[in-house]
Structures are given as C-alpha cells and as structure tokens.
Design an enzyme around this catalytic site. Sequence first.
Site, mmCIF file in Angstrom:
data_model
loop_
_atom_site.group_PDB
_atom_site.id
_atom_site.type_symbol
_atom_site.label_atom_id
_atom_site.label_comp_id
_atom_site.label_asym_id
_atom_site.label_seq_id
_atom_site.Cartn_x
_atom_site.Cartn_y
_atom_site.Cartn_z
ATOM 1 N N THR A 198 0.908 -1.134 0.000
ATOM 2 C CA THR A 198 0.000 0.000 0.000
ATOM 3 C C THR A 198 0.948 1.184 0.000
ATOM 4 O O THR A 198 2.159 0.993 0.083
ATOM 5 C CB THR A 198 -0.882 -0.057 1.288
ATOM 6 O OG1 THR A 198 -1.772 -1.171 1.182
ATOM 7 C CG2 THR A 198 -1.694 1.195 1.514
ATOM 8 N N THR A 244 -3.968 2.135 -2.261
ATOM 9 C CA THR A 244 -3.491 0.751 -2.346
ATOM 10 C C THR A 244 -4.026 -0.016 -3.538
ATOM 11 O O THR A 244 -5.099 0.281 -4.054
ATOM 12 C CB THR A 244 -3.887 -0.006 -1.053
ATOM 13 O OG1 THR A 244 -3.287 -1.294 -1.062
ATOM 14 C CG2 THR A 244 -5.380 -0.159 -0.912
ATOM 15 N N ASN A 259 -3.747 -3.305 -2.756
ATOM 16 C CA ASN A 259 -3.737 -4.411 -1.785
ATOM 17 C C ASN A 259 -2.367 -5.096 -1.835
ATOM 18 O O ASN A 259 -1.415 -4.575 -1.303
ATOM 19 C CB ASN A 259 -4.894 -5.389 -1.992
ATOM 20 C CG ASN A 259 -5.025 -6.305 -0.778
ATOM 21 O OD1 ASN A 259 -4.626 -5.929 0.315
ATOM 22 N ND2 ASN A 259 -5.562 -7.500 -0.951
ATOM 23 N N GLN A 306 -8.242 -6.279 -4.243
ATOM 24 C CA GLN A 306 -8.811 -5.849 -2.959
ATOM 25 C C GLN A 306 -9.919 -6.762 -2.454
ATOM 26 O O GLN A 306 -10.248 -6.723 -1.265
ATOM 27 C CB GLN A 306 -9.362 -4.423 -3.123
ATOM 28 C CG GLN A 306 -9.190 -3.542 -1.918
ATOM 29 C CD GLN A 306 -7.753 -3.183 -1.654
ATOM 30 O OE1 GLN A 306 -7.177 -3.611 -0.657
ATOM 31 N NE2 GLN A 306 -7.158 -2.427 -2.547
ATOM 32 N N SER A 360 -7.451 -1.621 6.700
ATOM 33 C CA SER A 360 -6.690 -1.204 7.891
ATOM 34 C C SER A 360 -6.024 0.153 7.679
ATOM 35 O O SER A 360 -5.273 0.620 8.545
ATOM 36 C CB SER A 360 -5.590 -2.230 8.192
ATOM 37 O OG SER A 360 -6.146 -3.473 8.483
ATOM 38 N N GLY A 410 -0.638 -3.404 5.363
ATOM 39 C CA GLY A 410 -1.760 -4.317 5.622
ATOM 40 C C GLY A 410 -2.215 -4.209 7.073
ATOM 41 O O GLY A 410 -2.415 -3.107 7.599
HETATM 42 N N1 GLY Z 1 -5.422 -3.611 1.455
HETATM 43 C C1 GLY Z 1 -4.918 -3.202 2.681
HETATM 44 C C2 GLY Z 1 -5.897 -2.435 3.488
HETATM 45 O O1 GLY Z 1 -6.793 -1.847 2.925
HETATM 46 O O2 GLY Z 1 -5.811 -2.427 4.687
#
Ligand code: GLY
Length: 564
Positions: A373, A391, A393, A412, A445, A466
């Site tokens: 990200t 991001t 992901n 995602q 997150s 993440g």
């Molecule tokens: N893909 C990581 C997040 O959105 O936390």
Amino acid sequence: MRTTILKLFLCTILLTIFNCDSRSKDDFGVIAESAMVVSAREEASKIGVEIMKKGGNAFDAMMATELALAVVHPSAGNIGGGGFLVFRMANGETGALDYREKAPRAAEKDMYLDSLGQIIKGKSTIGAYAIGVPGTIAGIFKAHKRYGKLSVEEVITPVIALAENGFSITEKQQARFNSYDSIFKVVNGKDILFGSQTKAGDVLANPDLAEALKLLISEGADAFYSGTIGEAIVDRVQSNGGIITLEDLMEYDAVWRDPVEFEYDNLKVISMSPPSSGGICLQQLMGMIEPFDLDKYDHNSLKAVQVITEAEKRTYADRNFFLGDPDFIDIPVKEMTSASYLQKRMEDFSFEQATPVNDIAHGAIAGYESEETTHYSIVDPYGNALAVTTTLNGSYGSKLFVDEFGFFLNNQMDDFSSKPGEPNYYGLIGAEANSIEGEKRMLSSMTPTIIEREGEFWMSVGTPGGSTIITSVLQTILNVHEYNMTMQQAVSAPRFHNQWLPDEIRIETTTFSKAMIDSLRAKGYPIDLNRIRDLGRVDGILKLDDGAYEGGADPRGDDTAVGF
Ligand code: GLY
C-alpha cells in the site's frame, strides 16, 4: 498520559532557564517553512511540491502526487486501486473521503469457496476474479472538484511528462520486479512493461499510462468510469475470467465520510472511519493505553511493549468481529470506543503474564504474507493538511495489467472475509460483518491520520503494511508524543506488531535485544525469529514549535520528503 502533560509543563518553565531538548540537528528530517510532501518516491513528492509552488493547494498536490505514484511506484501507487483521504483545513474544518474499491454487483458471499465450502487458494488474490471496482480516479477528482484551485490540466500535465520521459529504477524496485516477473507472465500470458528485463538505474517510461492521463484531462473521471479506459478495463477483466461490468464502473462513486475524532492527552486525533478499521482501532488502542504512564517505561521497554501488545490483541479481536462497510452493517462505534468499555477490556491485563489469546476470543490461524500500500502526507502554504493512503492491496494488486493504458488492477476482494473464521492474505480473521456482497466495500486497515495539538495542526501520518498499518501509525504517534522523538526519528525507530491472531509479537530485526526477547517469551508472548521483516514505511509531517514543518520519510523504502 498525565506525566506527559506534567513534563511538557515543566519543560516549558525550564526552557526559559535551560534547554530541555537534547536532540541535535541531525536527528531531524527535511525542514521546510511553507509546504511539504512526503511520499514513497522523490519524483512524486517533487511533483506535488511543484504544483503548490505554482499556486496550487494540498488538494491539487494530492491529485498530482497520487497520479505520479501510479507512474513511479507501480507496486502500490495506482489508478486501478482505491484509498482514503483525511484532511484538516487551515480553518480547522476536518473531513474524510472514502474512495475504497467496491465488490462488483455480481459478487457473492461464497465466490471464493469450492463445493466443499473450502477457500480456493489464490482466487481472491491473483488474477481478474480478485479485482474490486477501482475508486482512485473517482476519489482524486471528487476531492479536487470540491477543494482544488488549479485546473485538472495544470495538475496532470507534469505527471504526463513524467510518464513519457520515464523515471530511474531503484535497487529496491529492481528486486521487486524480478521477484514478481514470473507471476506477471502467468497472469497476463506475456511479458509486461515491468519485470526482470528492467534493471536498477534504467529509465523506464510508461507512454500508455501517459495516454490514460491525457484522457483524464480531456474527459475527466468519465474516461475511466464510462469511456475508453473503462472499456479497456472491462475487456481485460472479463476476458480473463473476472466479473466487473461497465455498469459496475459507471455506478462507482467516492463517498464523503465523517472522520473518527477523539482526544488523547492534549492531542486531538483525526483518522479514517469505516470502511477502514484504522480510526476506530486507533481510538481503541489509544484509549486502552492512555491510563498507563507509558513515557515512564522507556521506548520499546518490556512494560511498554506489554501494554501496547495487550491493547493490540483486544483491539484486533474487536476489529475482526464488529467492523465492515457502514453502508451495509451497523457498527457499535459508540460502545466500542467508550472509556468504560475500553477500561473493562484491559481489566484482566497483568504485567506478570500475557493474557492468553483464547481468553480474548477463539481461533487459530496461519501466517502473514507481504503487503503493499502507500501513504503520503501533504501540507500546503495555506495551512491545509492531508493524509492519504492508497493501495492495490498486494504488491501490483491482482497482477493483471491493463496494457493499453499501462496500469495494474487491484486484488482488494481479498480484504473481505471470504469465509468467516478463516484468515486472509494478512492473517486477519473476518466475521459476517465483512462478508462479501455486491457493491459492498471491503474492510481496510488504512489509517491516514492528522493530529491537532492545542487546536493547531500538529502531525500528518500514515503507512502501508496491511494489518500492521494501525500499530505502526500508533507507535509513530507515541514516539513523538510520549518519547519526544523528531518526526524522522519516530518514523525510523524499530517497530513491533501484534494482531491478536496469530498469537505472536512480530518484530523488525533491530527491535529487541536477546534479553528482551527472552523476557517476553517467559511472560507468554511467542516471537518467531524466522518471520522478521520490515513493518510498514511510515511517512509523516510534524509542525515544529517555530512553525516550520519537519518531514519524516521512512528509510525502509525509497521514501522522500520535499518541501519549500
Ligand atoms: N489492502 C490493505 C488495506 O486496505 O488495509
């Protein structure tokens, strides 16, 4: 923490007599008087700063920086992903923009399960079926339309030049391109622009992405959601077994949200609300930590690590059960963040022995994988401040590359809970609250965060990583507030992470001494030394007491602060 306030008070008095600050000039990051961008790449930070030098504000710089990251940082910078913006205007107005991806309308709860109800490995992480409807272009256009000063053409033109002229590949990028080359070939059925053919020091141009940027100037976000770029996305996704339709793209919209806001000591923390878990988790963590005099325990000392780890365990257990897309589920935000609830959650904590994870909630899961990200922070000459995390992901998202326009699409969909009780890519266990449904947003997150101190902007901070994002942001804030570090020291300092399950403290190489690891293990905290790796790449901006800004750029990446 009460002692921090007392210390600040004493220090203010003593400053008139002695200098309380033992930090030297070398401890600080880049200092600028007026404006700054800190991002994952120098080229992106520079473009954001150039836009502000031309009279643009932070929202103009956001559009330019985000698009420049899509050019120079293709593993995470994107136009095929999504993100979150948290902002604080010079007049104190705060807000948040959710441009998170959504599940395609044809998505179904069990879409990643086989006939026996087992998760099909890789289906939610690699290739066309893993892709959520992208939100980045809707997000940057929505933010720019409401708050930007310059025209879209003025903002995007320098990014087109960057894509056409190219950027220099760094050592870290080359290593990444090499390690993903074979999977790029498998997913795309051919070589793509990025791969082992690119070497550190080479200049890499992306003329196809430049064409996409030109269409964004002439047609606006519609070029992406209903025009030529959208058609290319749908064609690429559907011919590779995915389910995104043009209607999915046409119906996508970014959403203004109220940010999460709460007090900690003399700070006001402003962070991202659901569908990101970041803000609520940060509020829970800081609420559980606040009654302890953390600054008395020393940075990364046994007691400090125990308090933070136990707060993390309880927070992630709640995260995994209660949080999801607020447009689809009811989240008991008030209850989860009330002082009495948080105090009760920590009642069984003891410095003698770790609280067993099964006493907090049930479950046992597998390990972590890599995470990707990117975060950038901006302050402008008008006093506006932004924190933006965006991001794909995983690194390079689904790895599916839209070659006509030179960009990757996200993966995602894996941030949903494919099967309640089973871990995702980050080892996070989900519950019904985050189950898959058409048009729902997957839980995140990402924790772009702005902090006020005594009613003034004080810090903008965030990171990739993440599930580790929330705990890295927490530690960076504590490093400055509790341990008097500079922004640069706070960003560079070694970090640790616990997310309830798996039951372990995850550390960076330099975090703890052997004696410390032995002490933690003796108290019941598992630490797997075979899984040591960097935790996040935090970028932040701090307003110093003299009014200048200090940029902290994470040395774990190619991150760079640029200001004027
Ligand atoms: N893909 C990581 C997040 O959105 O936390």
